[in-house]
Write an enzyme that holds these catalytic residues in place. Structure first.
Site, PDB file in Angstrom:
ATOM      1  N   CYS A  91       0.816  -1.224   0.000  1.00 52.17           N
ATOM      2  CA  CYS A  91       0.000   0.000   0.000  1.00 52.17           C
ATOM      3  C   CYS A  91       0.850   1.275   0.000  1.00 52.17           C
ATOM      4  CB  CYS A  91      -0.957   0.003   1.191  1.00 52.17           C
ATOM      5  SG  CYS A  91      -2.047  -1.416   1.194  1.00 52.17           S
ATOM      6  N   HIS A  98      -3.255   7.155   2.648  1.00 50.17           N
ATOM      7  CA  HIS A  98      -3.669   5.869   2.089  1.00 50.17           C
ATOM      8  C   HIS A  98      -5.079   5.573   2.604  1.00 50.17           C
ATOM      9  CE1 HIS A  98      -4.003   1.797   0.973  1.00 50.17           C
ATOM     10  NE2 HIS A  98      -3.768   1.293   2.177  1.00 50.17           N
ATOM     11  N   ASN A 126      -9.980  -0.229   0.154  1.00 48.11           N
ATOM     12  CA  ASN A 126      -8.524  -0.147   0.097  1.00 48.11           C
ATOM     13  C   ASN A 126      -8.043  -0.719  -1.239  1.00 48.11           C
ATOM     14  OD1 ASN A 126      -5.772  -0.525   0.394  1.00 48.11           O
ATOM     15  ND2 ASN A 126      -5.901  -1.388   2.459  1.00 48.11           N
TER      16      ASN A 126
HETATM   17  C1  LIG Z   1     -10.244  -5.308   9.987  1.00 47.11           C
HETATM   18  C2  LIG Z   1     -10.835  -4.297  10.943  1.00 47.11           C
HETATM   19  C3  LIG Z   1     -11.811  -3.393  10.202  1.00 47.11           C
HETATM   20  C4  LIG Z   1     -11.570  -5.040  12.039  1.00 47.11           C
HETATM   21  O1  LIG Z   1     -12.092  -4.129  12.965  1.00 47.11           O
HETATM   22  P1  LIG Z   1     -11.970  -4.415  14.525  1.00 47.11           P
HETATM   23  O2  LIG Z   1     -12.703  -3.355  15.224  1.00 47.11           O
HETATM   24  O3  LIG Z   1     -10.499  -4.561  14.833  1.00 47.11           O
HETATM   25  O4  LIG Z   1     -12.747  -5.769  14.660  1.00 47.11           O
HETATM   26  P2  LIG Z   1     -12.214  -7.124  15.268  1.00 47.11           P
HETATM   27  O5  LIG Z   1     -11.158  -7.714  14.396  1.00 47.11           O
HETATM   28  O6  LIG Z   1     -11.890  -6.894  16.709  1.00 47.11           O
HETATM   29  O7  LIG Z   1     -13.507  -8.008  15.154  1.00 47.11           O
HETATM   30  C5  LIG Z   1     -14.595  -7.798  16.004  1.00 47.11           C
HETATM   31  C6  LIG Z   1     -15.579  -8.913  15.765  1.00 47.11           C
HETATM   32  O8  LIG Z   1     -16.179  -8.738  14.471  1.00 47.11           O
HETATM   33  C7  LIG Z   1     -16.050  -9.930  13.720  1.00 47.11           C
HETATM   34  N1  LIG Z   1     -15.879  -9.589  12.317  1.00 47.11           N
HETATM   35  C8  LIG Z   1     -14.747  -9.526  11.602  1.00 47.11           C
HETATM   36  N2  LIG Z   1     -15.022  -9.172  10.335  1.00 47.11           N
HETATM   37  C9  LIG Z   1     -16.347  -9.020  10.259  1.00 47.11           C
HETATM   38  C10 LIG Z   1     -17.223  -8.661   9.212  1.00 47.11           C
HETATM   39  N3  LIG Z   1     -16.782  -8.374   7.983  1.00 47.11           N
HETATM   40  N4  LIG Z   1     -18.529  -8.581   9.495  1.00 47.11           N
HETATM   41  C11 LIG Z   1     -19.018  -8.856  10.708  1.00 47.11           C
HETATM   42  N5  LIG Z   1     -18.222  -9.210  11.742  1.00 47.11           N
HETATM   43  C12 LIG Z   1     -16.902  -9.274  11.516  1.00 47.11           C
HETATM   44  C13 LIG Z   1     -14.836 -10.614  14.289  1.00 47.11           C
HETATM   45  O9  LIG Z   1     -14.890 -12.005  14.018  1.00 47.11           O
HETATM   46  C14 LIG Z   1     -14.950 -10.304  15.749  1.00 47.11           C
HETATM   47  O10 LIG Z   1     -15.882 -11.185  16.328  1.00 47.11           O
HETATM   48  P3  LIG Z   1     -15.569 -11.837  17.755  1.00 47.11           P
HETATM   49  O11 LIG Z   1     -15.470 -10.669  18.688  1.00 47.11           O
HETATM   50  O12 LIG Z   1     -16.764 -12.704  17.969  1.00 47.11           O
HETATM   51  O13 LIG Z   1     -14.296 -12.558  17.579  1.00 47.11           O
HETATM   52  C15 LIG Z   1      -9.722  -3.435  11.577  1.00 47.11           C
HETATM   53  O14 LIG Z   1      -8.946  -4.217  12.463  1.00 47.11           O
HETATM   54  C16 LIG Z   1      -8.811  -2.828  10.568  1.00 47.11           C
HETATM   55  O15 LIG Z   1      -9.220  -2.009   9.775  1.00 47.11           O
HETATM   56  N6  LIG Z   1      -7.507  -3.154  10.600  1.00 47.11           N
HETATM   57  C17 LIG Z   1      -6.565  -2.608   9.676  1.00 47.11           C
HETATM   58  C18 LIG Z   1      -6.689  -3.303   8.371  1.00 47.11           C
HETATM   59  C19 LIG Z   1      -5.992  -2.568   7.255  1.00 47.11           C
HETATM   60  O16 LIG Z   1      -6.165  -1.392   7.094  1.00 47.11           O
HETATM   61  N7  LIG Z   1      -5.190  -3.304   6.482  1.00 47.11           N
HETATM   62  C20 LIG Z   1      -4.536  -2.801   5.352  1.00 47.11           C
HETATM   63  C21 LIG Z   1      -3.372  -1.959   5.755  1.00 47.11           C
HETATM   64  S1  LIG Z   1      -2.639  -1.248   4.360  1.00 47.11           S
END
Ligand SMILES: CC(C)(COP(=O)(O)OP(=O)(O)OC[C@H]1O[C@@H](n2cnc3c(N)ncnc32)[C@H](O)[C@@H]1OP(=O)(O)O)[C@@H](O)C(=O)NCCC(=O)NCCS
Length: 330
Positions: free
Chosen positions: A116, A257, A287
């Site tokens: 990215c 980004h 993204n």
């Molecule tokens: C991926 C992301 C959106 C998840 O958000 P979060 O607030 O951290 O959520 P969590 O991973 O804690 O998940 C919370 C719950 O939602 C669930 N969940 C995950 N994806 C889900 C989806 N698409 N829909 C519904 N529930 C979802 C998880 O399983 C978890 O359930 P649990 O508590 O029963 O285990 C976030 O971590 C993120 O944006 N990270 C950075 C990713 C990124 O930008 N990557 C590229 C970098 S260049």
């Protein structure tokens, strides 16, 4: 003799026509528009048509950038393509794009993989090569077909990514005070396993086992990546501003980004800048990795968000874990 500055002469972008909304995606995985939008700011993303390749998207963005710069393919002697989704593992997408665009044979063509952060790495590389005096005009493209490496059964990743392309034409200028002010690149190589594709490289070549295990798809530890992204982008923005004796209030527009609206909001808070100083289109594209910044840059320019004399800060973070920032005066 004073060194000539490197300037962006034109920008272009392209997004595939097919819009995949959160609601439509939630029909195939256990998720919802509400969850995706609240956690990421994303409403929809674009998906390449069947048979539409990374190189096809790059070519449209590049043609738009050349037209904007009032230049033709014959003017280009350097092509750098930032991508993690080239048409083929070998050769470089840049060579395929060179041919489709009709760039001269005497064009240096290569791909650059910084995920990215790829566009900022490629832009910095192009500026350095132009400054050497050995190249005249560069085409820098950020392009991804992430739909081809996303596991559409994995709700923790598939909701985040999309396809698209952005391009800039870079040249040299004698006009004082305009163009690239500086860049700051880096990486946390110890954190490779937070965001990676396990198989398909030389350490684990493709096999029946790797395919059935889904090891050719993106794997991500979202929470850890989130924290690292915020930290790296904050530090990178702070360092580059300090290095050039600038304060955040002097920045006309930040183009971050586009990974997650909450990451962008955290950076705004850290820099003590209002959100209207940040360009945001993650809601429409998700993204798009290396394509994210050049698409946003093109949309920002075309919508009048960047004016002559403005300073723009580009800041990115991605797998590697790489980071990069760039300051540009228009
Ligand atoms: C991926 C992301 C959106 C998840 O958000 P979060 O607030 O951290 O959520 P969590 O991973 O804690 O998940 C919370 C719950 O939602 C669930 N969940 C995950 N994806 C889900 C989806 N698409 N829909 C519904 N529930 C979802 C998880 O399983 C978890 O359930 P649990 O508590 O029963 O285990 C976030 O971590 C993120 O944006 N990270 C950075 C990713 C990124 O930008 N990557 C590229 C970098 S260049």
């Amino acid at each position: 003799m004073s060194q000539r500055s490197t300037v962006i002469l034109g920008t272009g972008s392209y997004a595939p026509a097919r819009v995949l909304s959160n609601a439509e995606l939630a029909q195939t995985i256990d998720s919802s528009d509400e969850w995706i939008h609240t956690r990421s700011g994303i409403r929809e993303r674009r998906i390449a048509a069947p048979g539409e390749m990374t190189s096809d998207m790059a070519v449209v963005a590049a043609k738009n950038a050349l037209e904007d710069a009032k230049l033709t393919a014959a003017d280009i002697d350097l092509l750098i393509v930032a991508t993690i989704t080239p048409d083929l593992p070998m050769p470089a997408a840049a060579c395929i794009i060179q041919h489709k665009l009709g760039l001269p044979t005497a064009t240096a063509c290569f791909d650059l993989n910084a995920a990215c952060s790829g566009f900022i790495y490629a832009f910095d590389t192009a500026c350095a090569m132009l400054s050497s005096g050995r190249y005249r005009k560069a085409l820098v493209i950020g392009v991804e077909k992430l739909s081809s490496i996303v596991d559409w059964q994995d709700r923790t990743t598939c909701v985040l990514f999309g396809d698209g392309a952005g391009a800039v034409v870079v040249g040299l200028s004698d006009q004082p005070g305009v163009g690239l002010i500086g860049t700051k690149l880096g990486a946390y190589g110890e954190s490779v396993d937070l965001l990676y594709i396990p198989a398909g490289g030389s350490s684990r070549p493709a096999s029946g086992t790797s395919v059935s295990a889904g090891d050719h798809f993106i794997k991500m530890k979202g929470k850890e990546v989130f924290k690292m992204a915020v930290r790296a982008m904050e530090e990178s923005a702070r360092d580059i501003l300090e290095q050039h004796g600038l304060t955040a209030t002097q920045i006309g527009l930040v183009i971050p980004h586009q990974a997650n609206l909450r990451i962008i909001e955290a950076i705004a808070q850290y820099l003590e800048l209002p959100m209207d100083r940040f360009f945001v289109n993650v809601d429409r594209y998700g993204n798009t990795s290396a394509a994210s910044i050049p698409i946003a840059l093109d949309e920002a320019r075309r919508s009048g968000r960047i004016r002559a004399g403005d300073i723009t800060l580009l800041v990115a973070f991605g797998a590697g874990l790489t980071y990069g920032s760039a300051l540009i005066r228009w």
